[in-house]
Design an enzyme around this catalytic site. Sequence first.
Site, PDB file in Angstrom:
ATOM      1  N   LYS A 207       0.831  -1.272  -0.079  1.00  0.00           N
ATOM      2  CA  LYS A 207      -0.038   0.025   0.022  1.00  0.00           C
ATOM      3  C   LYS A 207       0.808   1.276   0.110  1.00  0.00           C
ATOM      4  CE  LYS A 207      -3.475   2.287   3.082  1.00  0.00           C
ATOM      5  NZ  LYS A 207      -4.396   2.282   4.032  1.00  0.00           N
ATOM      6  N   GLU A 213      10.413  -4.923   4.189  1.00  0.00           N
ATOM      7  CA  GLU A 213      10.639  -6.187   3.766  1.00  0.00           C
ATOM      8  C   GLU A 213      10.364  -6.508   2.233  1.00  0.00           C
ATOM      9  OE1 GLU A 213       9.060  -5.051   6.387  1.00  0.00           O
ATOM     10  OE2 GLU A 213       9.307  -6.233   8.218  1.00  0.00           O
ATOM     11  N   GLY A 267      -4.780  -1.978   5.096  1.00  0.00           N
ATOM     12  CA  GLY A 267      -3.952  -3.082   4.735  1.00  0.00           C
ATOM     13  C   GLY A 267      -4.772  -4.521   4.847  1.00  0.00           C
ATOM     14  N   ARG A 268      -5.067  -4.667   6.030  1.00  0.00           N
ATOM     15  CA  ARG A 268      -5.610  -6.006   6.536  1.00  0.00           C
ATOM     16  C   ARG A 268      -7.000  -6.076   6.146  1.00  0.00           C
ATOM     17  NH1 ARG A 268      -4.299  -2.685  10.560  1.00  0.00           N
ATOM     18  NH2 ARG A 268      -6.183  -1.893  12.089  1.00  0.00           N
ATOM     19  N   GLU A 353      -4.082  -6.517  15.133  1.00  0.00           N
ATOM     20  CA  GLU A 353      -3.407  -5.487  14.617  1.00  0.00           C
ATOM     21  C   GLU A 353      -4.654  -4.313  14.818  1.00  0.00           C
ATOM     22  OE1 GLU A 353      -0.394  -5.082  11.657  1.00  0.00           O
ATOM     23  OE2 GLU A 353      -1.938  -4.251  10.481  1.00  0.00           O
ATOM     24  N   HIS A 384      -4.899 -33.109  17.689  1.00  0.00           N
ATOM     25  CA  HIS A 384      -3.737 -34.083  18.258  1.00  0.00           C
ATOM     26  C   HIS A 384      -2.382 -33.106  18.590  1.00  0.00           C
ATOM     27  CE1 HIS A 384      -5.442 -37.763  16.801  1.00  0.00           C
ATOM     28  NE2 HIS A 384      -6.118 -37.134  16.105  1.00  0.00           N
ATOM     29  N   LYS A 512       9.962  -1.322  13.859  1.00  0.00           N
ATOM     30  CA  LYS A 512      10.374  -0.916  12.560  1.00  0.00           C
ATOM     31  C   LYS A 512      11.495   0.233  12.659  1.00  0.00           C
ATOM     32  CE  LYS A 512       6.118  -1.256   9.896  1.00  0.00           C
ATOM     33  NZ  LYS A 512       5.060  -0.506   8.821  1.00  0.00           N
TER      34      LYS A 512
END
Length: 543
Positions: A207, A213, A267-268, A353, A384, A512
């Site tokens: 965005k 990254e 973003g999410r 977030e 399990h 960051k």
Amino acid sequence: MSFPSINPTQTTAWKQLAQLAKSPETLQQLFAEEPKRAAQFSISWQDFFVDYSKNHINTTVMDALLDLAKEVKLEQARAAYFVGAPINKTEERSVLHTALRANKQADIRVAGHNVVPEVYAVRQQIKDFCTSVIHGSLTGATGQPFTDVVNIGIGGSDLGPAMITEALAYYKNHLNVHFMSNVDGDHVMEVLKKVNPATTLFVVVSKTFSTQETLSNATTAKNWLVDALGESAVGKHFVAVSTNVTAIEAFGIDAKKVFPMNDWVGGRFSLWSAVGLSIALAVGPENFETLLDGAHQMDAHFAQTPLDQNIPVVLALLTVWYNSFLGAQSEAIIPYTQYLHRLPAYLQQGIMESNGKSVDRNGNHIGYQTGNIIWGEPGTNAQHAFFQLMHQGTKLIPAHFIGYVSPLHGNQAHHDKLMANFFAQTEALMNGKTEAQVREELIEKGMDKATLEALVPFKIFLGNKPSTTLLLDKLTPKSLGALVAMYEHKIFVEGIVWNIFSYDQWGVELGKQLANDILEDFTLTNIKHHDSSTSQLLERYKS
Ligand code: F6P
């Protein structure tokens, strides 16, 4: 349109709920007392059936929760959300992921401007582009059609597309879609190892187009491509999704290869926008459109349904009840389909977030519990792994069990086993196993008395563990769209009740900043001043 900011603890309903939380009844008692409980605490909508009767609630609690929603003016807030009021106050933005899947005729305004025509223009751009890639009319630099797509992005620019692509794997075409997110060079190389430069399309999604990254990974991928096919290949093998066209051009991607997105989509919550390009490539634009339609149907349900029959509202109020009144810290999401194996990870960002906040909408520090910890894995694998703790541990863990009536590949024998586990687990969590039942079982096995007495306490299940069952007909693009939108609106409702801003994420900034500082340290002979633990670790890393 005004947006409420009411301290929930000052409401009458909150005070009543605090009292009600002091006199819990067990789920077993509640079911014994209320013969119509299952039907009363269930909601049927389209192909969703939501049974929330196995929760620590009764009519009084539900009424008080619904009163709480009214006292904090949920309906007023909901209206502001849908019309595009700037409810993301700390960033001065509207929150309009719902506009991305609105009807073409809708008129949704940001600063007086209807955004729906732009949304549809981008949807058309996605459709045209994906069709040409899927049909092979758009090729790479060597003229070969694309076989692989690498989505480079992180957080919301990765988790949504990755989760949906996996969830809709049954509907996928010949394109293989890979996801590169972590700045870990080993992750990058493992993805590149699987693909051929001549037939790989890179979709860089960011965005802001400033995320360390994503820019690092995109640069490495670009260099790898240039080494194989030369600089001129970049234009044919890279497209980008972003709000930041200038930064994309500086990176070397042509502005014509940019799919725009808007700052009014977080973003999410962005998988419905061009961020979903990798989804549309993987399953085709028609399925992508159907996914959006499913989400739109859930938007309409959330916007129009009375609160007590409103799925996102009811689920959010249960979360508030468990977190703010009964002391639960987490919520488990257990999908009984392998296709949804990334759903818990996706919801971790979406929920944590958004609602991991401790300052209210008036700027005051909060004295009550907000955002919960989300975790989970698909059943039956989860059974399990960590179900021991859910059945016999000391923690209160409300869980969502998500299952489907029909399997996709039609293997009914497998599906019956899977779903038998699905139903058995919520029953076992609730009813447990009494001492008398344990004794009877051990006696039947012919166990001697001394061994039996020693074993009994360990084999008792107290039960009384809550769960909500979401039973859907079939995992389709439409029902998946509705499911994800359901969680989006659940997040909204929780944020409104807790009086927090759900749509910013300042909490991810500090790490960051410090990472950039430390990266600088790596180039210096003497590292800058840090606390003694961090300094010691940096010295060791550099030595
Ligand atoms: O982690 C913080 C965050 O801003 C997320 O909210 C977002 O989804 C992610 O980083 C990626 O951001 P961008 O799409 O701008 O690269």
